[in-house]
Write a protein that holds these residues in place. Structure first.
Motif, mmCIF file in Angstrom:
data_model
loop_
_atom_site.group_PDB
_atom_site.id
_atom_site.type_symbol
_atom_site.label_atom_id
_atom_site.label_comp_id
_atom_site.label_asym_id
_atom_site.label_seq_id
_atom_site.Cartn_x
_atom_site.Cartn_y
_atom_site.Cartn_z
ATOM 1 N N PHE A 187 0.826 -1.203 0.000
ATOM 2 C CA PHE A 187 0.000 0.000 0.000
ATOM 3 C C PHE A 187 0.867 1.263 0.000
ATOM 4 N N PHE A 188 2.044 1.199 0.628
ATOM 5 C CA PHE A 188 2.939 2.365 0.672
ATOM 6 C C PHE A 188 3.348 2.772 -0.739
ATOM 7 N N TYR A 189 3.718 1.794 -1.559
ATOM 8 C CA TYR A 189 4.181 2.121 -2.908
ATOM 9 C C TYR A 189 3.030 2.456 -3.849
ATOM 10 N N GLN A 190 1.801 2.255 -3.398
ATOM 11 C CA GLN A 190 0.648 2.716 -4.161
ATOM 12 C C GLN A 190 0.144 4.059 -3.636
ATOM 13 N N LYS A 191 0.952 4.703 -2.774
ATOM 14 C CA LYS A 191 0.664 6.032 -2.225
ATOM 15 C C LYS A 191 -0.520 6.041 -1.261
ATOM 16 N N ASN A 192 -0.960 4.891 -0.793
ATOM 17 C CA ASN A 192 -2.022 4.813 0.217
ATOM 18 C C ASN A 192 -1.335 4.672 1.578
ATOM 19 N N HIS A 193 -0.770 5.775 2.062
ATOM 20 C CA HIS A 193 0.107 5.718 3.230
ATOM 21 C C HIS A 193 -0.662 5.467 4.520
ATOM 22 N N LYS A 194 -1.909 5.913 4.598
ATOM 23 C CA LYS A 194 -2.693 5.675 5.812
ATOM 24 C C LYS A 194 -2.975 4.188 5.991
ATOM 25 N N GLU A 195 -3.377 3.522 4.898
ATOM 26 C CA GLU A 195 -3.628 2.080 4.952
ATOM 27 C C GLU A 195 -2.333 1.325 5.248
ATOM 28 N N ALA A 196 -1.240 1.789 4.638
ATOM 29 C CA ALA A 196 0.061 1.157 4.886
ATOM 30 C C ALA A 196 0.432 1.249 6.357
ATOM 31 N N LEU A 197 0.172 2.409 6.964
ATOM 32 C CA LEU A 197 0.520 2.617 8.372
ATOM 33 C C LEU A 197 -0.242 1.652 9.277
ATOM 34 N N ASP A 198 -1.513 1.395 8.959
ATOM 35 C CA ASP A 198 -2.315 0.459 9.771
ATOM 36 C C ASP A 198 -1.691 -0.939 9.744
ATOM 37 N N TYR A 200 1.486 -1.666 9.081
ATOM 38 C CA TYR A 200 2.768 -1.601 9.789
ATOM 39 C C TYR A 200 2.565 -1.684 11.301
ATOM 40 N N LYS A 201 1.521 -1.029 11.795
ATOM 41 C CA LYS A 201 1.255 -1.052 13.239
ATOM 42 C C LYS A 201 0.912 -2.466 13.709
ATOM 43 N N GLN A 202 0.128 -3.197 12.916
ATOM 44 C CA GLN A 202 -0.209 -4.578 13.283
ATOM 45 C C GLN A 202 1.043 -5.458 13.273
ATOM 46 N N SER A 203 1.909 -5.253 12.273
ATOM 47 C CA SER A 203 3.170 -5.997 12.236
ATOM 48 C C SER A 203 4.040 -5.628 13.429
ATOM 49 N N MET A 204 4.045 -4.357 13.789
ATOM 50 C CA MET A 204 4.852 -3.872 14.912
ATOM 51 C C MET A 204 4.398 -4.502 16.227
ATOM 52 N N ALA A 205 3.088 -4.609 16.424
ATOM 53 C CA ALA A 205 2.560 -5.177 17.666
ATOM 54 C C ALA A 205 3.009 -6.628 17.840
ATOM 55 N N MET A 223 7.269 2.653 9.479
ATOM 56 C CA MET A 223 6.310 3.591 10.063
ATOM 57 C C MET A 223 6.826 5.022 9.970
ATOM 58 N N GLY A 224 8.138 5.207 10.152
ATOM 59 C CA GLY A 224 8.712 6.533 9.984
ATOM 60 C C GLY A 224 8.508 7.062 8.581
ATOM 61 N N SER A 225 8.716 6.207 7.568
ATOM 62 C CA SER A 225 8.518 6.624 6.178
ATOM 63 C C SER A 225 7.056 6.960 5.902
ATOM 64 N N ALA A 226 6.125 6.164 6.476
ATOM 65 C CA ALA A 226 4.702 6.426 6.266
ATOM 66 C C ALA A 226 4.297 7.764 6.887
ATOM 67 N N TYR A 227 4.735 8.012 8.125
ATOM 68 C CA TYR A 227 4.425 9.298 8.766
ATOM 69 C C TYR A 227 5.046 10.459 7.990
ATOM 70 N N GLU A 228 6.236 10.239 7.430
ATOM 71 C CA GLU A 228 6.883 11.292 6.638
ATOM 72 C C GLU A 228 6.039 11.649 5.427
ATOM 73 N N GLU A 229 5.500 10.621 4.734
ATOM 74 C CA GLU A 229 4.657 10.875 3.569
ATOM 75 C C GLU A 229 3.331 11.515 3.952
ATOM 76 N N ALA A 236 7.543 10.951 12.317
ATOM 77 C CA ALA A 236 8.480 10.285 11.407
ATOM 78 C C ALA A 236 9.882 10.278 12.002
ATOM 79 N N LEU A 237 10.310 11.430 12.551
ATOM 80 C CA LEU A 237 11.645 11.523 13.145
ATOM 81 C C LEU A 237 11.770 10.590 14.346
ATOM 82 N N ASN A 238 10.728 10.528 15.172
ATOM 83 C CA ASN A 238 10.750 9.685 16.370
ATOM 84 C C ASN A 238 10.941 8.211 16.000
ATOM 85 N N TYR A 239 10.160 7.726 15.060
ATOM 86 C CA TYR A 239 10.246 6.314 14.681
ATOM 87 C C TYR A 239 11.571 6.003 13.976
#
Length: 681
Positions: A187-198, A200-205, A223-229, A236-239
């Motif tokens: 989803f990140f490379y399709q520019k759907n960064h909000k969906e990508a972030l969701d 990533y968060k599940q993978s992170m947990a 997640m940093g890249s998604a927040y940056e976009e 983004a900086l924090n992650y």
């Protein structure tokens, strides 16, 4: 002599009935050697089916050595060991498929995605035959990532979901984390960064519960890249800083280099240029130690952009030229063109207008060369692949016919010797039938596999044309913009020759835009357009005439439309077909005003509707009638008639997709008539 041969000879000697004559015994032995004895050709073929491994060769030790090379990111050496070892393994051996998967992973790392996909699909079929759910899940993840790299996001998403579903079935937490991460990346490379972030968060947990450093590093960076976009630079900086901390704890230089790079790019967007410079330089130093050419190109690019932002134009030019040299050495034309565009901006701001123009020219030449060479090469390769697959299918059919003929001969021999060896012959016939069925099944599987590769190749060609057309628009816009700026700010300083050159540049940009539009339309023809509809062709012609209203009025053309049928077609493609044919009649006109006539006939014998579009234009030489439907064929120079040479190729593709054919009849100086036939409903 093998065991089966010995047993059959003993059977014939010992099991003949008492009182059998010597003549009958001789007939039995003649029958055995003619029809039952193993053929020397078969024995030789069996002995050559596999290579003979050297005495000191251990396939498991070779696999472990290749795996170590893979972990050390020395993919070429790993691949060499595997390709040598797999020659000594039979397909029935499970180790063979361990080799298959690792070969695919090496090809994927080396960016040979098509080859990687072939090995992965082979492994997937084997895993499905054994119902090995965990192996199916793992290979589905590899296939998803490969399709993503190839740009086929629909297939990548389907395999990613399948991987997630199977990991949930077997409750594999590590596999689920990986599946969520890959879906997020998709989803990140399709520019759907909000969906990508969701995702990533599940993978992170899951990764946090497993406490796996590498997975945590990847999730935090993603997640940093998604927040940056998404524009949340603080998050983004924090992650990214957390990702950098984990990379340093892992004591691996490559992850640390990329984490430093990600932090630096965020600082650039935050306007904190000094901090960005520190992190980017630290990343550059590590990449130089690792000799990471791909990463170095990215570092030099962002350092160039940073110095541009700081208005240190000379330093920007130095770093951009360094990245340009690496991109050129690694034959990365896309990155080379991108760096040339940024370098042109640096030269322009530094006051070096000649350098800016030269950089833009080199960028345009690269893109133009990439488009023309790659398209011609891909079209040629796909055509050759199609012809090869066609020949292989014909060979497979001939092979089946030979096997059937051999089976018929065996049946005749069975009937002739039935009284002597009826029971034993029935057993042999059963064994022979099983072998033939296995051969037929293998041949059918091979043909299906070749068809799948052909479909994949056609899909790649469509995707390539689509991506190439879109990626080339940006440098064209850049060329047009800089050309306009040059005319606006320096027109008074130009002499007549310079103004003429400016006109050439702007005219070439427009022609390239038209070429890209036509190429994209050509590539879209094979894309699915829903269901066919019963469509009145007369209404389609009227719509095409509305679209060409300005041309019709400016040329004072007369268009006569006779009764046309209603057919089950793709309406948008029919509109494109008629619009191209009418436009041809308007464009290639003579001195008199254009007269175009559109009519239709129906043949009950062939069940075909034939539509004719005739004009009174300049006509064409009969020697050119067959080649005008080929891609990029033009019969006239650009100075006399504009066009890209794709319009009639598009017409041919539309008609063939509807199951018909298109042709033309023409007389020079008197006009042309284009015919196309389409089956009735």
């Amino acid at each position: 002599m093998n065991d089966l041969s010995v047993k059959l000879r003993l059977f014939l000697l010992l099991k003949l009935p008492h009182g059998t004559s010597l003549l009958v015994g001789k007939l039995a032995f003649v029958f055995y050697f003619l029809f039952l004895a193993p053929s020397p050709g078969y024995a030789q073929a069996d002995s050559l089916s596999l290579g003979v491994a050297p005495r000191n060769f251990d396939v498991n030790e070779a696999y472990n050595r290749a795996n170590e090379f893979y972990k050390a990111e020395v993919y070429n050496k790993s691949l060499g060991v595997l390709l040598e070892g797999i020659e000594y393994l039979p397909r029935q051996d499970s180790t063979y498929y361990r080799y298959i998967r690792l070969i695919g992973r090496n090809y994927q790392k080396l960016a040979y995605y098509q080859r990687a996909l072939e090995y992965y699909l082979n492994y997937l079929n084997w895993a499905k035959s054994r119902n090995a759910l965990q192996e199916i899940a793992k290979i589905s993840a590899n296939i998803s990532a490969t399709y993503q790299a190839m740009g086929d996001f629909e297939k990548a998403y389907n395999f990613g979901l399948d991987c997630l579903r199977r990991n949930e079935e077997i409750k594999d937490s590590s596999g689920m984390a990986e599946a969520y991460y890959e879906l997020g990346t998709l989803f990140f490379y399709q520019k759907n960064h909000k969906e990508a972030l969701d995702y990533y968060k599940q993978s992170m947990a899951i990764s946090q519960s497993l406490k796996t450093p590498k997975a945590l590093y990847s999730c935090l960076g993603a997640m940093g890249s998604a927040y940056e976009e998404l524009g949340d630079l603080k998050a983004a900086l924090n992650y990214n800083l957390q990702s950098l901390e984990i990379a340093r704890k892992m004591k691996q230089k490559l992850p640390e280099a990329y984490a430093l790079h990600n932090v630096g790019t965020v600082y650039i967007k935050m306007g904190m240029n000094d901090r960005a410079l520190d992190y980017l330089n630290a990343s550059l130093k590590l990449k130089q130690e690792l000799d990471d050419v791909w990463g170095l190109v990215a570092s030099y690019k962002y350092l160039g952009l940073l110095y541009l932002q700081k208005q240190a134009f000379e330093q920007a030019i130095v770093h951009l030229n360094a990245g340009l040299a690496l991109a050129k050495a690694s034959n990365s034309k896309n990155r080379e063109a991108e760096l040339l565009t940024i370098l042109a901006e640096a030269y322009e701001k530094a006051g070096n207008h000649a350098g800016a123009i030269e950089a833009l020219r080199r960028s345009a030449d690269l893109k133009d060369a990439m488009l023309s060479e790659a398209i011609v090469r891909e079209l040629g390769e796909k055509k050759e692949s199609y012809e090869l697959l066609k020949k292989e299918r014909e060979i497979a059919v001939l092979t089946k016919e030979r096997e059937i003929s051999r089976l018929r001969t065996s049946i005749i021999a069975i009937i002739a010797c039935f009284l002597l060896l009826a029971g034993w012959q029935l057993w042999r016939q059963y064994r022979l039938q099983r072998r033939n069925n296995a051969v037929l099944k293998e041949k059918n599987a091979f043909i299906d596999g070749q068809n799948q590769r052909l479909q994949l190749a056609n899909g790649e060609l469509q995707q390539f044309a689509h991506v190439a057309s879109h990626d080339l628009r940006e440098p064209l816009r850049t060329i047009g913009s800089f050309s306009t700026l040059l005319s606006r700010h320096y027109d008074s300083k130009f002499d007549d020759e310079a103004r003429e050159y400016q006109g050439f540049i702007q005219s070439a940009v427009k022609r390239m835009q038209h070429l890209l539009d036509d190429l994209l339309e050509y590539a879209r023809i094979d894309y699915k357009e829903g269901e066919r509809e019963i469509t009145d062709l007369s209404r389609v012609v009227q719509e095409a005439m509305m679209n060409l209203k300005n041309q019709i009025e400016s040329t004072q053309a007369t268009i006569e439309v006779m009764a046309l049928p209603s057919l089950r077609v793709f309406p948008r493609q029919m509109l494109q077909l008629f619009q191209n044919l009418i436009s041809n009649g308007l464009k290639y006109r003579g001195e008199a005003a254009p007269r175009i006539r559109i009519s239709s006939t129906f043949s009950p014998q062939t069940n075909l509707h034939t539509v004719a579009v005739s004009d009174n234009g300049i006509g064409m030489d009969p020697a050119n009638l067959d080649r005008i439907f080929n891609m990029f064929v033009r019969l006239h120079g650009l100075g006399k008639y504009e066009g890209t040479g794709i319009g009639l190729a598009t017409c041919k593709k539309v008609v063939e997709r509807h199951g018909g054919k298109i042709w033309v009849e023409s007389t020079p100086g008197k006009g042309s008539t284009f015919y196309f036939s389409i089956p009735s409903n």
